[in-house]
Write an enzyme that holds these catalytic residues in place. Structure first.
Site, PDB file in Angstrom:
ATOM      1  CD1 TRP A  32      18.661  24.969 -25.737  1.00 53.06           C
ATOM      2  CD2 TRP A  32      16.930  24.851 -27.147  1.00 53.06           C
ATOM      3  NE1 TRP A  32      18.104  23.728 -25.603  1.00 53.06           N
ATOM      4  CE2 TRP A  32      17.033  23.614 -26.449  1.00 53.06           C
ATOM      5  CE3 TRP A  32      15.914  25.005 -28.096  1.00 53.06           C
ATOM      6  CZ2 TRP A  32      16.156  22.563 -26.673  1.00 53.06           C
ATOM      7  CZ3 TRP A  32      15.044  23.951 -28.312  1.00 53.06           C
ATOM      8  CH2 TRP A  32      15.161  22.747 -27.607  1.00 53.06           C
ATOM      9  CD  GLU A  45      16.940  25.966 -19.582  1.00 57.81           C
ATOM     10  OE1 GLU A  45      16.106  25.179 -19.096  1.00 57.81           O
ATOM     11  OE2 GLU A  45      18.010  25.580 -20.083  1.00 57.81           O
ATOM     12  CB  THR A  51       7.601  21.137 -22.821  1.00 56.76           C
ATOM     13  OG1 THR A  51       6.617  21.804 -22.034  1.00 56.76           O
ATOM     14  CG2 THR A  51       7.076  20.941 -24.227  1.00 56.76           C
ATOM     15  N   GLY A  89       0.965  24.553 -24.411  1.00 52.32           N
ATOM     16  CA  GLY A  89       0.427  24.302 -23.078  1.00 52.32           C
ATOM     17  C   GLY A  89       1.032  25.173 -21.989  1.00 52.32           C
ATOM     18  CE1 TYR A  90       0.725  22.734 -16.699  1.00 52.83           C
ATOM     19  CE2 TYR A  90       2.792  21.905 -17.540  1.00 52.83           C
ATOM     20  CZ  TYR A  90       1.670  21.747 -16.747  1.00 52.83           C
ATOM     21  OH  TYR A  90       1.516  20.603 -16.022  1.00 52.83           O
ATOM     22  CE1 TYR A 128      16.761  23.158 -15.017  1.00 56.20           C
ATOM     23  CE2 TYR A 128      15.085  24.492 -16.098  1.00 56.20           C
ATOM     24  CZ  TYR A 128      16.207  23.686 -16.165  1.00 56.20           C
ATOM     25  OH  TYR A 128      16.786  23.437 -17.359  1.00 56.20           O
ATOM     26  CG  ASP A 146      15.883  19.063 -14.948  1.00 53.00           C
ATOM     27  OD1 ASP A 146      16.752  18.425 -14.335  1.00 53.00           O
ATOM     28  OD2 ASP A 146      15.730  18.981 -16.184  1.00 53.00           O
ATOM     29  CB  CYS A 200      20.417   8.580 -16.295  1.00 52.85           C
ATOM     30  SG  CYS A 200      20.140   8.009 -14.612  1.00 52.85           S
ATOM     31  CB  CYS A 207      23.356   1.097 -16.518  1.00 51.75           C
ATOM     32  SG  CYS A 207      21.928   1.706 -15.588  1.00 51.75           S
TER      33      CYS A 207
END
Length: 358
Positions: A32, A45, A51, A89-90, A128, A146, A200, A207
DNA sequence: AAGGCGGGGCG
DNA sequence: CGCCCAGCCTT
């Protein structure tokens, strides 16, 4: 407007530069990111909500191949759209997405609106996704907060608010509004997320490799491991069902469609009955009464356990050989194994389907 | 503000 | 096992 912003005391221009330079150097090559087509960005998105990137990649390729444009998705058959989402899913995400692109065709001449309020009012577009699509596709300086962004900024700015609480997101949006690069909002927002995905990370953040380490208050105090603060804990419910795999002499099976709302809405499955509704030794008369079908024999297939975020399913799979099948409602079909292939099944029932193939 | 809504991968 | 993941919607 109240002036209750948290103190953002880092060197903002330097932070922007360090983040964006790193992103442009190190960003992953993702499908994308080939171009800035708002439709493709939007699809990505939605798929990426809750996911992981690696999971999304093959789905994105297939989805764009099947529905290359906003118009194509708007005109597509809903079952085929759901089938393209099978396993991701979802599932309300994709039903909302199709409803939204139909809205864009009808109300905005098939062009994804650049206006934040117009885009944000589309179905399935929350704070978001609104900021992500507008910044990435259109270069608007909108926050896209997010889970990654909250984790990264909680550490850099030492924000200790509980990110499980709904209102906390607004704190981070305010921080991003102060920090964001107006020259390159897309790289800034994606840079924060990419940093969260690659460096992160939730556990054991790298770090020592971090391009913005010098800006990070948590690192300087050595408490990056205890951020972000998140309280919510999940308690799952246990649910047990008999799954009735009713097979006739031609090798056809009864499939039924789940209701329009709720869990796995509009997905197809082998009929299920809660184990507390009927005892196992009364399954035959139950099938006779409920489905008007006479069982010749009953066998157990491999039981299936399936874990959702909030429910545990214990599926006791019962195979009934039947003389003749009949449907007992509009939401049922009698299908061959080949035909079942084209119906969207949740993963739990795909596991059962695979047993039948052997 | 809290809970429903999938599925996979990790320690 | 529990936690997390480029969240949104309903109540």
């Amino acid at each position: 407007m109240k002036n209750n912003q948290l103190p953002v005391t880092i060197n903002i221009p330097q932070f922007r530069h360090d983040l964006i330079t790193w992103f442009e150097q190190e960003q992953r090559d993702l499908p994308w990111r080939e171009n800035q087509d708002p439709y493709r960005v939007w699809v990505s998105e939605i798929m990426l909500q809750q996911t992981k990137v690696e999971t999304v990649i093959p789905y994105f390729h297939r989805f764009i191949q099947s529905f290359p444009t906003l118009e194509a998705l708007a005109e597509a058959d809903e079952q085929q759209v759901l089938k393209a989402w099978e396993g991701l899913g979802y599932y309300s995400r994709v039903r909302n997405l199709q409803a939204a692109v139909r809205e864009v065709v009808a109300d905005y001449n098939a062009k994804v609106p650049e206006d934040a309020e117009q885009f944000g009012n589309l179905k399935g577009v929350g704070p978001y996704t609104q900021g992500a699509v507008l910044s990435i596709a259109y270069g608007k300086a909108e926050p896209a907060v997010d889970g990654n962004v909250m984790r990264v900024l909680s550490r850099i700015l030492l924000i200790q608010e509980d990110i499980a609480k709904a209102k906390t997101r607004k704190i981070f949006e305010q921080a991003v509004r102060q920090l964001i690069s107006h020259e390159n909002p897309s790289a800034f927002n994606q840079g924060l997320m990419e940093l969260g995905a690659l460096i992160c990370t939730p556990r054991n953040p790298s770090c020592l490799l971090c391009p913005v380490q010098v800006h990070c208050k948590a690192y300087s105090e050595g408490i990056q491991h205890s951020l972000p603060v998140k309280t919510k804990k999940t308690k799952q419910k246990d649910e047990a069902y008999y799954v009735l795999v009713m097979e006739d002499k031609d090798g056809k099976y009864i499939l039924e469609q789940r209701p329009n709302e709720g869990l796995l809405a509009q997905m197809w499955q082998f009929p299920m009955v809660a184990t507390k509704e009927v005892s196992e030794n009364l399954l035959e008369p139950y099938i006779m009464e409920r489905y008007q079908i006479n069982c010749q024999s009953i066998d157990q297939l491999q039981p299936v356990k399936h874990i959702f975020s909030h429910i545990k399913w214990d599926l006791n799979v019962i195979k009934c050989r039947c003389d003749k099948l009949r449907v007992s409602g509009p939401a049922q079909q009698i299908l061959s194994l080949d035909e079942i292939e084209s119906y969207p099944l949740p993963v739990s029932h795909q596991k059962i389907y695979k047993q039948l193939l052997q």
